[in-house]
Design a protein around this motif. Structure first.
Motif, PDB file in Angstrom:
ATOM      1  N   GLY A  90      -0.762   2.094   5.907  1.00  0.00           N
ATOM      2  CA  GLY A  90       0.012   1.858   4.701  1.00  0.00           C
ATOM      3  C   GLY A  90      -0.059   3.025   3.737  1.00  0.00           C
ATOM      4  N   LEU A 138       2.025  -2.995   4.885  1.00  0.00           N
ATOM      5  CA  LEU A 138       0.808  -2.609   5.600  1.00  0.00           C
ATOM      6  C   LEU A 138      -0.392  -2.556   4.661  1.00  0.00           C
ATOM      7  N   LEU A 139      -0.207  -1.948   3.483  1.00  0.00           N
ATOM      8  CA  LEU A 139      -1.310  -1.824   2.525  1.00  0.00           C
ATOM      9  C   LEU A 139      -1.804  -3.188   2.080  1.00  0.00           C
ATOM     10  N   GLY A 148       5.232   0.590   3.965  1.00  0.00           N
ATOM     11  CA  GLY A 148       3.987   1.044   3.357  1.00  0.00           C
ATOM     12  C   GLY A 148       3.312  -0.045   2.547  1.00  0.00           C
TER      13      GLY A 148
END
Length: 540
Positions: free
Chosen positions: A254, A228-229, A225
């Motif tokens: 994310g 991706l963010l 997470g």
């Protein structure tokens, strides 16, 4: 320190042998933290040199320079939470030693990079090591100081960040004037060796005595997470747009994965982090303040290097010296912030600190090519003063909300929000700066050959590079580039100040005020200066 009447003394929780060397241990922790902070600030003043063709630099493009910075941030932010959990489980000293060793190896390899791709790779390795250093330093601190001394120690710890901000640009500038660009990374190696020896001799190991079962799904979700963010944020800054599919996909992915992480943690009987802490307004306000202040400040730090070097024409060393007032203010005021919080309360102190940061950021909207140096120094000092009265109390709020045994988790939360906020600030504010600059400079590129026009509009460095190749005919383009950059900087600075004002509103609304004196209603709740209702027995 006196004990409130009628309140029994609480037995010290720190072993006497550790307690006696606590300040020496803090010095080692600051030394370890220093090289992590110093490395980022060194790179900020070296981007212009690294972008130069060989042998001066390695001919990195604007995008490659951004990824040299962002590869570190991506790995660092993605692993912070996991690194904190691992320290709680297997021992913070072990994690700290391993992290600083990997950071040193990455530094040596980065110094020997022969291409931008190699530099980006080794910077990612440095981020891997730094992710295990940053939370471990704060977690160890929480376990070698008694609760009543923690605010003072955290203030000094936060002040060391200011020291890194000062030493980084000055050291980087001095090295670049006398040695090749790789020296800014190679200088980390002897520092790492000294830190490893000092840690092995002085720092005690500590961990959660009852860590419970491993939460592998939670760990994987947190890493995926966050990566991706942060990647989506970085990609958005690189494209100067947050509507592109390559930006939206990782951003949304994310956020969905992190939502799944929260859902899993709330239902797990052995969670990696107790989500219920975020239901406490003071705790949530503290982590929000950390994210917002670094969002505002990191964006300005990014473009101020270009303002000082590209527009004003200062060398890397001179630029570093001009930022010294910001660091000096943090070093002066951060260790003493607890005294101000004792008197006025965390709400008032942090709100005023946020307002000072906002004022300093807004002042950039008044800067031009002839702004006096003393004005620059004053603005940096105001920003540093504001930071010094925000970071220690909100860090104390986060760290003392969790049990001592989960100090690694608390430190990871603190640093994760800071890193994500900073990355978002660079990406969003960098996008604003780039978009406004491109819009302003496009009308002045008519005299530039068609083949170079797209490149010339990318950034002020690209424009100045094309203008220098045009000879005397490029002088009007240089003036236009300076004007366009300053106009873009003004817009970005006002956006940064607006974010800082939002942070001021958050802390004013949700942080607690002054704690009632002992014996009055409300006794028993620790304040954000770290003053517990029943203080431990005094030890010298």
């Amino acid at each position: 320190m006196s004990i409130p009447s009628g309140a029994p003394a609480v037995a010290p929780r720190v072993p006497e042998a550790v307690h006696r060397r606590r300040w020496a241990i803090l010095g080692v922790l600051m030394f370890s933290l220093l090289i992590v902070v110093l490395d980022n600030s060194i790179l900020n003043v070296a981007v212009k040199t690294i972008a130069s063709p060989a042998p001066t630099g390695i001919g990195a493009t604007q995008s490659e320079l951004e990824w040299a910075i962002n590869s570190y941030t991506l790995v660092f932010a993605g692993l912070l939470f996991t690194a904190g959990l691992l320290g709680d489980r297997i021992g913070r000293k072990k994690v700290l030693l391993a992290g600083i060793l990997v950071f040193g190896i990455g530094s040596a390899l980065a110094a020997l990079s022969s291409s931008p791709g190699e530099l980006i790779t080794w910077r990612a390795l440095m981020g891997f090591g730094a992710a295990f250093v940053m939370p471990a330093t704060l977690a160890v601190l929480m376990n070698v100081f008694e609760r009543d001394e923690q605010p003072k120690a955290i203030g000094i710890w936060a002040g060391s960040v200011g020291l890194g901000i000062a030493i980084g640009p000055i050291t980087g500038g001095a090295l670049l004037e006398h040695f090749w660009w790789g020296s800014i990374f190679l200088v980390n190696v002897p520092v790492v060796v000294i830190a490893l020896i000092a840690m092995a001799l002085l720092v005690p190991d500590s961990r959660d005595p009852d860590p419970g079962r491993v939460d592998p799904l939670g760990v994987v979700l947190s890493i995926v997470g966050l990566v991706l963010l942060v990647y989506g944020i970085i990609r958005g800054g690189e494209l100067a747009s947050f509507t592109d599919l390559t930006v939206l996909a990782p951003l949304i992915g994310g956020l969905l994965v992190l939502a799944g992480f929260v859902w899993h943690e709330k239902r797990s009987n052995h969670p990696s982090i107790d989500i219920s802490y975020f239901r406490k307004p003071a705790f949530s306000a503290a982590v929000a303040a950390i994210a917002l202040v670094f969002f505002a400040l990191m964006g300005v730090t990014f473009f101020s290097a270009f303002y000082l070097q590209s527009v004003r024409g200062y060398t890397a060393l001179e630029s570093g010296l001009l930022i010294l007032p910001l660091a000096a203010a943090q070093m002066i005021f951060a260790p003493r912030a607890r005294l101000v919080v004792d008197r006025f309360g965390a709400k008032a102190v942090c709100t005023v600190g946020m307002l000072l940061v906002a004022a300093g950021l807004a002042a950039f909207a008044l800067f031009d090519v002839d702004t006096p140096l003393w004005v620059l120094c004053l603005v940096f000092f105001v920003q540093g003063t504001g930071m010094a009265h925000i970071m220690p109390p909100v860090t104390v709020a986060v760290m003392q909300a969790l049990p001592r045994e989960r100090a690694g988790s608390g430190s990871a939360i603190n640093n994760t929000f800071r890193q994500v906020g900073g990355a978002l600030g660079i990406a969003v504010l960098g996008s604003v700066l780039s978009t406004v600059y491109r819009g302003d400079i496009e009308g002045h590129l008519d005299g530039v050959p068609d083949a170079a026009r797209d490149v010339a509009g990318e950034s002020i460095e690209a424009t100045l590079g094309v203008a220098s190749k045009l000879g005397p005919a490029g002088k009007p383009l240089i003036a236009a580039a300076n004007d366009a950059f300053i106009g873009a900087m003004h817009v970005t600075a006002l956006g940064s100040a607006a974010v800082a004002l939002i942070g001021a509103a958050v802390v004013a609304a949700f942080l607690p005020g002054r704690t009632p004196a002992p014996g009055k209603p409300g006794q028993g709740e620790p304040d954000l200066a770290g003053r517990p209702a029943q203080e431990p027995a005094h030890r010298s």
